[in-house]
Design a protein around this motif. Structure first.
Motif, PDB file in Angstrom:
ATOM      1  N   TRP A  33       6.573   7.688  -2.011  1.00 21.64           N
ATOM      2  CA  TRP A  33       5.717   6.492  -1.987  1.00 21.64           C
ATOM      3  C   TRP A  33       6.122   5.475  -0.922  1.00 21.64           C
ATOM      4  CZ3 TRP A  33       8.248   8.417  -6.258  1.00 21.64           C
ATOM      5  CH2 TRP A  33       9.472   7.817  -6.590  1.00 21.64           C
ATOM      6  N   THR A  35       5.737   3.898   2.442  1.00 19.99           N
ATOM      7  CA  THR A  35       4.712   3.929   3.487  1.00 19.99           C
ATOM      8  C   THR A  35       5.378   4.082   4.851  1.00 19.99           C
ATOM      9  OG1 THR A  35       4.720   1.539   3.789  1.00 19.99           O
ATOM     10  CG2 THR A  35       3.147   2.428   2.169  1.00 19.99           C
ATOM     11  N   ILE A  70      -3.259   3.422  14.329  1.00 20.11           N
ATOM     12  CA  ILE A  70      -3.539   3.526  12.889  1.00 20.11           C
ATOM     13  C   ILE A  70      -2.899   2.346  12.161  1.00 20.11           C
ATOM     14  CG2 ILE A  70      -3.578   6.066  12.973  1.00 20.11           C
ATOM     15  CD1 ILE A  70      -0.926   5.800  11.213  1.00 20.11           C
ATOM     16  N   ASN A  71      -3.304   2.155  10.900  1.00 17.91           N
ATOM     17  CA  ASN A  71      -2.663   1.166  10.036  1.00 17.91           C
ATOM     18  C   ASN A  71      -1.484   1.843   9.337  1.00 17.91           C
ATOM     19  OD1 ASN A  71      -5.970   0.464   9.404  1.00 17.91           O
ATOM     20  ND2 ASN A  71      -4.650  -1.140  10.187  1.00 17.91           N
ATOM     21  N   CYS A  73       0.435   0.777   7.133  1.00 21.36           N
ATOM     22  CA  CYS A  73       0.583   0.437   5.704  1.00 21.36           C
ATOM     23  C   CYS A  73      -0.189   1.385   4.807  1.00 21.36           C
ATOM     24  CB  CYS A  73       0.141  -1.001   5.450  1.00 21.36           C
ATOM     25  SG  CYS A  73      -1.658  -1.253   5.500  1.00 21.36           S
ATOM     26  N   LEU A  74      -1.153   2.127   5.373  1.00 17.65           N
ATOM     27  CA  LEU A  74      -2.016   2.966   4.531  1.00 17.65           C
ATOM     28  C   LEU A  74      -1.731   4.455   4.696  1.00 17.65           C
ATOM     29  CD1 LEU A  74      -5.577   1.315   4.489  1.00 17.65           C
ATOM     30  CD2 LEU A  74      -3.788   1.254   2.753  1.00 17.65           C
ATOM     31  N   THR A  75      -0.537   4.771   5.180  1.00 13.52           N
ATOM     32  CA  THR A  75      -0.160   6.180   5.213  1.00 13.52           C
ATOM     33  C   THR A  75       1.275   6.281   4.729  1.00 13.52           C
ATOM     34  OG1 THR A  75      -0.264   8.210   6.523  1.00 13.52           O
ATOM     35  CG2 THR A  75       0.692   6.272   7.605  1.00 13.52           C
ATOM     36  N   LEU A  76       1.622   7.456   4.237  1.00 11.35           N
ATOM     37  CA  LEU A  76       2.971   7.659   3.708  1.00 11.35           C
ATOM     38  C   LEU A  76       3.864   8.241   4.800  1.00 11.35           C
ATOM     39  CD1 LEU A  76       1.885   9.324   0.341  1.00 11.35           C
ATOM     40  CD2 LEU A  76       2.513   6.917   0.711  1.00 11.35           C
ATOM     41  N   VAL A  78       6.122  10.452   4.478  1.00 11.09           N
ATOM     42  CA  VAL A  78       6.210  11.925   4.348  1.00 11.09           C
ATOM     43  C   VAL A  78       5.033  12.630   4.996  1.00 11.09           C
ATOM     44  CG1 VAL A  78       7.650  12.310   2.308  1.00 11.09           C
ATOM     45  CG2 VAL A  78       5.234  11.771   1.999  1.00 11.09           C
ATOM     46  N   MET A  79       3.885  11.952   5.040  1.00 12.46           N
ATOM     47  CA  MET A  79       2.700  12.573   5.644  1.00 12.46           C
ATOM     48  C   MET A  79       2.796  12.615   7.168  1.00 12.46           C
ATOM     49  SD  MET A  79      -0.185  10.685   3.312  1.00 12.46           S
ATOM     50  CE  MET A  79      -1.579  11.229   4.291  1.00 12.46           C
TER      51      MET A  79
END
Lengths: 166, 328
Positions: A33, A35, A70-71, A73-76, A78-79
């Motif tokens: 979790w 970001t 990109i933003n 804050c809206l991606t993890l 780990v991704m």
């Protein structure tokens, strides 16, 4: 660390990832979790990227991932394992300001400066995309970055100064 | 955000099998809406299955000339894809009217279909919401409902679907391609999203074990007569109060075919085929478009702070139709 905290840590599903940020590769152990924004600021300790709304509405957290804005804050984190990331700390080269950094100074394109790292990373993304030529197009394609000081005319002027010249 | 576990799927079958075995799991692609909802504790999945490594990221013509948009192509790459810009300019315009450049670089086509309403009360976990917690009540009905629905509402929910892209897909008659444990199925866009009825917690008809793999656009291109008109509270980066997607074909001033889809007015992109049928064979005039708009809006129901919407919607329909048919 006390016993309770230690046992909680053991149960957490930590992931080991690598992120290349401003040409340096970091190996991080992160919980799912976390970001990307928090990984950059709190784990890699690059605080130039700002947390504004933390909901993708203000653009202060904008970074470039594989060249695209990109933003964060809206991606993890780990991704984004393996991704190539550029933050505001990485845009100047060899001690020379990025042309957009210089343009923001030339046009007095900020007051408090909190949105500026996101504005500059977003403008680099905009120029990479190559879709904006007119002032109106720059305004539209910078709309993901809010400036509560209201420096918008100067920000657009700064972007116009550099647009098409990189 | 609540704690959750995380895995990456490497193929469609593998992703579908994994989600079928875990009722509290969700797929994540761009994450722009899901992560936000998780931060607000509106959605609290126990497990996330990252589908970004699945190869659903191309846009290609099928043998029969239809265009297949991979579910994982970003909204930005879709809007600026040469085939989309050339043959489906309505879709490009609609996508570029939504969100911000950063969000469009992250958000995917499948995720756009799956995004949830921006109803303030759905997001605010301190207020009752039937979509978030069935049976709790609807706070919007007697609350502040400026962005809420006027068509197809139920006593349980007046939320709207927030997408621009989906409004264009509805006008273009797209088909959604999904794969589940029991194989592939094709869902017409008209049947993908739901009206709230007495199950407002369900936004769409996708089963838990199904994954969107692509969107198929028909061969009809509508490159001459089209318009996406979006009316919102600020000039950019805001959800629609009302949006209208129009595509048409014309012969000597006569409408030979027309489709009109609306956003910001219902729980799903809204179309009224009776109004479209009425316009066929008639001249493209202000009066005819106004009559068709009245047909579309005849059952509109308002809730106080959205009382302005039927009048706004009528003007938006007329203007979008006029601009699409080049009568100014």
């Amino acid at each position: 660390m006390d016993q309770v905290a230690a046992s909680v840590m053991v149960d957490q599903p930590t992931h080991t990832i690598t992120l290349t940020v401003n040409k340096i590769t970091y190996e991080l152990k992160v919980l799912p979790w976390v970001t990307l924004l928090d990984a950059i600021r709190e784990y890699i300790e690059l605080p130039g990227t700002k947390k504004g709304c933390d909901h993708g509405q203000c653009g202060a957290c904008t970074v470039l991932v594989n060249g695209k804005r990109i933003n964060s804050c809206l991606t993890l984190a780990v991704m984004k394992n393996g991704a190539d990331i550029t933050t505001i700390e990485g845009v100047a080269e060899d001690g020379v300001l990025h042309p957009l950094q210089q343009a923001f100074i030339d046009h007095d394109a900020f007051q408090c400066g909190y949105c500026t790292p996101g504005q500059i990373c977003s403008a680099i993304g905009l120029i990479n995309e190559g879709k904006a030529t007119t002032r109106e197009e720059i305004q539209e394609l910078m709309s993901g970055n809010l400036c509560r000081c209201g420096a918008y005319p100067n920000i657009v002027a700064a972007v116009q100064q550099v647009n098409g010249k990189l | 955000m609540n704690n959750f576990t995380y895995t990456q799927a490497d193929g469609v079958d593998n992703a579908v099998q994994e989600i079928a075995g875990h009722s509290e799991a969700r797929f994540i692609a761009g994450g722009t809406n899901l992560i936000d909802l998780m931060k607000e504790h509106v959605m609290q999945p126990e497990h996330l299955i990252d589908i970004n490594s699945i190869h659903l990221n191309s846009i290609e013509f099928l043998e029969d000339g239809r265009l297949h948009l991979g579910a994982l192509v970003t909204n930005a790459d879709t809007a600026w894809h040469p085939a989309v810009e050339k043959h489906y300019p309505l879709l490009s315009d609609a996508i570029l009217a939504g969100a911000s450049p950063q969000l469009r670089n992250m958000a995917t086509n499948g995720g756009n279909l799956m995004q949830r309403t921006r109803c303030y009360y759905f997001y605010d976990t301190t207020t009752p919401c039937n979509k978030r917690e069935p049976g709790a009540g609807c706070s919007a009905m007697n609350g502040y409902n400026r962005i809420h629905a006027i068509l197809g509402t139920s006593p349980h929910c007046i939320a709207v679907h927030p997408s621009d892209m989906c409004v264009a897909l509805r006008a273009l008659d797209a088909t959604i391609q999904v794969k589940g444990l029991h194989g592939e199925r094709l869902i017409p866009i008209a049947d993908f999203h739901r009206l709230p009825g007495d199950t407002p917690q369900l936004d769409n008809n996708l089963a838990h074990d199904e994954l969107i793999t692509g969107i198929i656009l028909p061969r009809e291109h509508f490159t001459q007569h089209y318009k996406y008109l979006k009316v919102r509270d600020r000039a950019s980066y805001a959800f629609a109060l009302v949006s209208v997607a129009v595509v048409a074909t014309m012969e000597e001033g006569i409408i030979t075919n027309i489709r009109m889809a609306m956003g910001g007015v219902a729980h799903k992109p809204w179309r009224d085929e009776n109004a479209e049928q009425w316009l066929k064979g008639k001249p493209a005039t202000q009066e005819n478009f106004a009559y068709a708009a009245d047909m579309i809006l005849q059952d509109a129901k308002t809730f106080g702070t959205n009382d302005f919407k039927p009048a706004l919607a009528k003007r938006a329909i007329v203007r979008a139709c006029r601009e699409a048919t080049n009568i100014g």
